[in-house]
Scaffold this active site. Structure first.
Site, PDB file in Angstrom:
ATOM      1  N   ASP A  71      -2.104  -9.231   8.517  1.00 23.66           N
ATOM      2  CA  ASP A  71      -1.915  -8.572   7.220  1.00 23.66           C
ATOM      3  C   ASP A  71      -0.932  -7.433   7.458  1.00 23.66           C
ATOM      4  OD1 ASP A  71      -2.064  -7.776   4.622  1.00 23.66           O
ATOM      5  OD2 ASP A  71      -4.105  -7.002   4.710  1.00 23.66           O
ATOM      6  N   HIS A  90       2.659 -12.867  -5.226  1.00 27.35           N
ATOM      7  CA  HIS A  90       1.510 -12.896  -4.312  1.00 27.35           C
ATOM      8  C   HIS A  90       0.820 -14.260  -4.310  1.00 27.35           C
ATOM      9  CE1 HIS A  90      -1.888 -11.357  -2.030  1.00 27.35           C
ATOM     10  NE2 HIS A  90      -1.358 -10.138  -2.014  1.00 27.35           N
ATOM     11  N   ARG A 141       0.809  -1.219   0.000  1.00 25.47           N
ATOM     12  CA  ARG A 141       0.000   0.000   0.000  1.00 25.47           C
ATOM     13  C   ARG A 141       0.844   1.272   0.000  1.00 25.47           C
ATOM     14  NH1 ARG A 141      -2.343  -3.947   3.136  1.00 25.47           N
ATOM     15  NH2 ARG A 141      -4.515  -4.431   2.605  1.00 25.47           N
ATOM     16  N   HIS A 177      -0.767  -2.485  -4.646  1.00 25.11           N
ATOM     17  CA  HIS A 177      -0.210  -3.446  -5.603  1.00 25.11           C
ATOM     18  C   HIS A 177      -0.122  -2.946  -7.043  1.00 25.11           C
ATOM     19  CE1 HIS A 177       0.088  -6.242  -2.434  1.00 25.11           C
ATOM     20  NE2 HIS A 177      -1.097  -6.826  -2.520  1.00 25.11           N
ATOM     21  N   GLU A 196       4.853 -12.539   1.242  1.00 29.65           N
ATOM     22  CA  GLU A 196       5.281 -11.665   0.151  1.00 29.65           C
ATOM     23  C   GLU A 196       6.564 -10.925   0.561  1.00 29.65           C
ATOM     24  OE1 GLU A 196       1.730  -9.154  -0.713  1.00 29.65           O
ATOM     25  OE2 GLU A 196       0.822 -10.571   0.691  1.00 29.65           O
TER      26      GLU A 196
END
Length: 380
Positions: free
Chosen positions: A280, A209, A111, A136, A345
């Site tokens: 996350d 991803h 982000r 992304h 990731e």
């Protein structure tokens, strides 16, 4: 008699040569790259699917649409190879939309706050596609582009993907030339080498991803995870880092020792867990060197599958599929529900262009962006 001896010697030599030839042919059959059609885009552009195979039996299928890892087989403790990734059976499924299943992500993975950043005195505006933020690479990031694909000669099957992102594409400055090489190694490891150059100062943060589920069951809550990181990046309500590097010790984010994903994922007392709906977040590795190092692992006790992650990157976004909601029908009709897959990731920090204290993601003309990540499978 002398003639007979010569004849027998010649036959032995010919027989040996034949055995060598057969052995080479068998090796080539086991370790290969195969190309097949995968569909067409609305404009008629054809898309291909490449299957990389090694001698051990592992297969990785990669599309030149988005550089997507469509499927990836790994052995269980009984030697049975099964697909361990989320994805779609056809190109159509990806075009309809997925949450970046298996994709190459860029120009900037993760982000960027409010879709804005300033570089060399110029402000750049990016498409907003994740709440109030850019995520992304934008509305049509690298995951939705057709890459040029070239199989690479070598001892192990490799596929080179190249793409040129034009100046201004999705709001980013500079013509960025990108090269990603997937190499399926003999030891059941997939190495991903990233490289990029630019003709104008820009920001770059490339990653893959892929969503993993090593069990084939409906969720990943019993997967056991280790992350060699003593700090993580706390976020605000929109999942943008606050700028703080917080120690993991004493929090649900401490994976320096192995924990099951589901062990602390619903900790209602932790604000960060609430903000992410689970995990996350970005973990910052204890070893900050740019050398390739082992940084994380995932173990699934039912199947015995064990995945190790090594990278040259400084951090990893550990995501537990909190926003999967069953709206995507995947391979063989499987419905991907909440927490049915996890992502590791490898990358630089989110929102680095707006955080001067974070390691820089700026790439300038004359410089080369270069990183490597390896995902290795075994059993235990």
């Amino acid at each position: 008699m002398k003639t007979l001896k010569l004849t027998i010697a010649a036959l032995i030599i010919l027989s040996t040569m034949s055995l060598i030839s057969c052995s080479t042919k068998t090796s080539e059959q086991k370790m290969s790259i195969e190309k097949a059609p995968f569909g067409k885009l609305a404009n008629g552009q054809e898309v291909d699917l490449y299957t990389l195979k090694n001698a051990a039996g592992m297969e990785v299928k990669i599309s030149n649409y988005g550089g997507i890892i469509v499927s990836w087989t790994a052995p269980d403790k009984n030697g049975k190879y099964e697909d361990v990734t989320h994805g779609c059976d056809s190109l159509e499924g990806y075009i309809k939309g997925t949450p970046f299943f298996g994709a190459l992500v860029g120009r900037y993975g993760n982000r960027i706050a409010k879709g804005k950043f300033t570089l060399d005195g110029n402000e750049y505006t990016l498409p907003i596609n994740n709440g109030p933020n850019a995520l992304h690479g934008g509305l049509k990031g690298f995951d939705k582009r057709v890459w040029a694909a070239t199989p690479v000669d070598g001892e192990e099957p490799s596929l080179k993907l190249t793409y040129t992102s034009k100046d201004g594409e999705e709001g980013y400055p500079g013509n960025l030339s990108v090269e990603v090489v997937y190499t399926l190694q003999k030891d059941n490891a997939l190495k991903i080498d990233y490289k990029a150059t630019t003709d104008k100062a820009t920001v770059v943060n490339l990653t893959n991803h892929t969503y993993f589920n090593l069990s084939g069951s409906s969720d990943i809550l019993n997967h056991e995870v280790t992350i060699k990181a003593d700090k993580f990046l706390p976020v605000d309500e929109t999942l943008i880092p606050t700028g703080e590097l917080k120690p993991v010790a004493g929090t649900p984010f401490d994976f320096t020792t192995t924990h099951k994903v589901g062990e602390r994922i619903n900790d209602s007392t932790d604000t960060q867990i609430k903000f992410g709906g689970g995990y996350d977040h970005c973990w910052v590795f204890t070893d900050s060197t740019k050398a390739l190092k082992l940084v994380a692992s995932v173990y699934e006790p039912t199947t015995g599958r064990f995945m190790e992650v090594s990278t040259t990157e400084p951090a990893v976004q550990f995501y537990t599929g909190n926003f999967l909601n069953g709206s995507v029908i995947g391979k063989k009709g499987v419905v991907y529900g909440r927490r049915s897959g996890l992502c590791l990731e490898t990358q630089h920090f989110p929102d680095s262009p707006n955080k001067p204290s974070f390691p820089s993601t700026v790439l300038k003309p004359g410089e080369t962006y270069q990183t490597t990540t390896v995902y290795k499978f075994s059993t235990k």
